[in-house]
Motif scaffolding. Structure first.
Motif: not given
Length: 611
Positions: A320-323, A337-342, A597-598
């Motif tokens: 999984v990679i996220v933009e 904050e988002g980067a650490k959550a991801l 997570r899913y």
């Protein structure tokens, strides 16, 4: 009178630039058309060079081929222009003047969109007309691309019964643009039958002499040199060359010392330069032996070993990679904050666009460096061709390598007209395919100019894939081309249809390169309508639009429906693809965290054999 017989015993002086003397008519003018419209000017230039001492002149046909003439809507004039060029040269020539039919390179410093088959047809047509008019030899000049020149030499030797002169253009002395040593390239030209091998354009006399110091005298062929006058200068809106004609006298002598027997001039040279060459070689005999300077061997060191590249990871397991786009302001709190959550959700890399939709954001390279060094998050950096010229792209790639950032996505980039600054200039020195090839050449330790980087890079290169098109087969054809240019894997635009996901699998299952399928959670009905109608490359189904419309005005229901849609798409994608590319909408990283997570939960259940 035979050119090759003459070269056995004499140094021949060739003419200089044609375009330089016609520059006053404008830089964007088709000078080859002057054979039809201004024949007296072309005749006068030929005479000026002959009177200056040239015994070899070339026809004004450098770009007189179908592909280049098409830029001026003159492609149907190939025969007329080439025929007129030879006629004018013959009228200007003396009894002892050799006339070379000039055939210029098409690819230049960057590969054209024209296929090699199209280039072959174009060259055959031009060569036919030049030979039909009775030139003494063919001059193939200004070829940066080895494949192209080898191809044209093969065609010329098959079609012509006159000598063939084949000349490369170098960006760096001693090596071709692909890193091949010139001495090796000359051997290949000679093996293919070239009668004269040489260099022209780009380099001035100093660097051209330097290049010939590493080139042995051929066993069968002869050597030629047509240097530029100097490096270009820019004065009062015009490109100029140094007025250094006298300098060419001593330079011509040094070229003869290196075994060169045919000496002329390229860009910036004038009859004054040719006169100096003639004076410099007067009384000199061809050199048959020389001391060759050993080439400087620069072996690029192997790159440092890091974690496996993404294209290898996705071949072995779910990935999984996220933009998450970098901020448009200097407030970076929510981004990190988002980067650490991801990161905590288990992504393999965080990917950042390069000023998506042509709107300025904080440099993705700067943010990538912070993510890597301070947070241990693997960055995947997008690189567009839009914002940087060739110089900037090479510098940018070297900077990424120095930072240890080795995962990149090479894309063309949205045009500036759609962004915040529509008056800004889109560069596009390279296409995305050419950028991919350039990056992979870095992996061989070779710069775009052919010069050694002294260290190999280890970039894993992703390419973009937009499956939201009517003709998917045509798009897959582009993917095949991107693989040939060096793409390691693909990242798709967001897909909003399970049927489309199945179509993508069927259309691409023959490809070796893995695919990360793009899925983008929606934030609201309004967001869905905007994406469907206004963002290029994105289309939603009627069912999804209808489902989101039912949540209009209720953020909680919109979030629930959005995640339900995303889960359905993820389920379909995981049936065919190991890689999922999640696009975070409008900094709503909570949505992509849930999707990540899913995916991991789904993978764990499938791995445990639970149905």
């Amino acid at each position: 009178m035979d050119l090759l017989e003459t070269l056995k015993n004499r140094i021949l002086v060739a003419d200089g630039a044609m375009g330089t003397l016609l520059y006053a008519y404008g830089a964007d003018t088709c000078y080859e058309s002057f054979n039809l419209t201004h024949p007296e000017d072309i005749h006068a230039i030929h005479r000026a060079y002959i009177e200056a001492g040239a015994s070899v002149i070339q026809t004004n046909t450098y770009s007189a081929n179908y592909i280049k003439l098409a830029q001026y809507v003159l492609e149907e004039k190939v025969k007329d222009i080439n025929k007129a060029a030879v006629r004018i040269a013959k009228e200007a020539a003396n009894r002892d003047t050799f006339i070379l039919g000039t055939v210029g390179g098409i690819r230049g410093q960057r590969k054209t969109e024209a296929t090699l088959a199209e280039i072959k047809r174009t060259f055959r047509e031009q060569i036919f007309h030049l030979l039909n008019e009775g030139v003494d030899a063919l001059l193939l000049e200004t070829y940066f691309d080895a494949e192209e020149l080898y191809t044209v030499v093969d065609i010329a030797k098959k079609e012509a019964d006159v000598p063939v002169i084949a000349q490369f253009s170098l960006i760096e002395p001693g090596v071709l643009q692909n890193g091949t040593p010139v001495r090796d390239a000359f051997k290949e030209l000679e093996n293919r039958g070239a009668d004269v091998t040489g260099l022209n354009c780009r380099l001035g006399p100093h660097h051209m002499i330097q290049a010939f110091e590493e080139i042995p005298i051929p066993k069968r062929a002869f050597l030629s040199a047509y240097p530029n006058a100097s490096l270009l200068d820019y004065e009062e809106g015009r490109f100029t060359f140094t007025n250094n004609a006298d300098y060419f006298k001593t330079c011509a002598e040094k070229l003869v010392e290196q075994g060169v027997r045919l000496i002329g001039g390229c860009c910036g040279t004038t009859p004054a330069h040719v006169k100096a060459i003639a004076e410099g070689v007067q009384g000199l005999l061809p050199v048959t032996e020389k001391t060759v300077r050993p080439p400087k061997i620069e072996i690029a060191a192997a790159p440092a070993q890091h974690e496996p590249p993404l294209h290898e990871i996705v071949k072995k397991r779910r990935s999984v990679i996220v933009e998450l786009d970098t901020p448009k302001t200097l407030n970076t709190a929510r981004f990190f904050e988002g980067a650490k959550a991801l990161q905590a959700s288990g992504i393999d890399a965080l990917t950042m666009a390069d000023n998506s939709l042509a709107s300025p954001r904080i440099s993705n390279t700067a943010i990538a460096s912070i993510l890597k060094e301070k947070h241990g998050i693997r960055p995947l950096v997008h690189i567009t061709c839009r914002d940087r010229n060739l110089i900037g792209l090479q510098s940018h790639l070297m900077g990424l390598a120095a930072l240890g950032i080795d995962q990149v996505l090479a894309i063309t980039g949205d045009p500036t007209k759609i962004g915040d600054f529509p008056g800004a200039t889109s560069v596009y020195d390279l296409s995305s395919m050419e950028l991919i090839a350039m990056i992979k050449q870095f992996n061989d330790g070779i710069s775009h100019s052919g010069k050694s980087l002294h260290r190999k890079t280890n970039f894993s290169v992703a390419a973009a894939f937009n499956p939201n098109v009517r003709n998917l087969d045509k798009t897959v054809g582009r993917l095949e081309r991107k693989i040939r240019y060096g793409a390691d894997y693909f990242i798709t635009q967001p897909v909003f249809s399970t049927e489309k996901i199945e179509q993508i699998h069927e259309a691409t299952k023959h490809l070796d390169a893995p695919i990360y399928l793009g899925i983008m959670p929606l934030t609201s009905y309004r967001n869905a309508v905007f994406l469907h109608n206004e963002v290029p490359g994105i289309k939603l189904t009627d069912e999804i639009l209808a489902a989101m419309e039912k949540t209009n005005g209720d953020p909680a229901k919109a979030r629930e429906e959005s995640l339900a849609i995303s889960r359905t798409l993820i389920d379909a994608a995981l049936g065919y693809f190991n890689g999922i590319y999640l696009i975070t909408p409008l900094e709503r990283y909570e949505l992509t965290v849930e999707c990540t997570r899913y995916i991991h939960e789904k993978t764990a259940v499938q791995g445990a054999g639970i149905v």
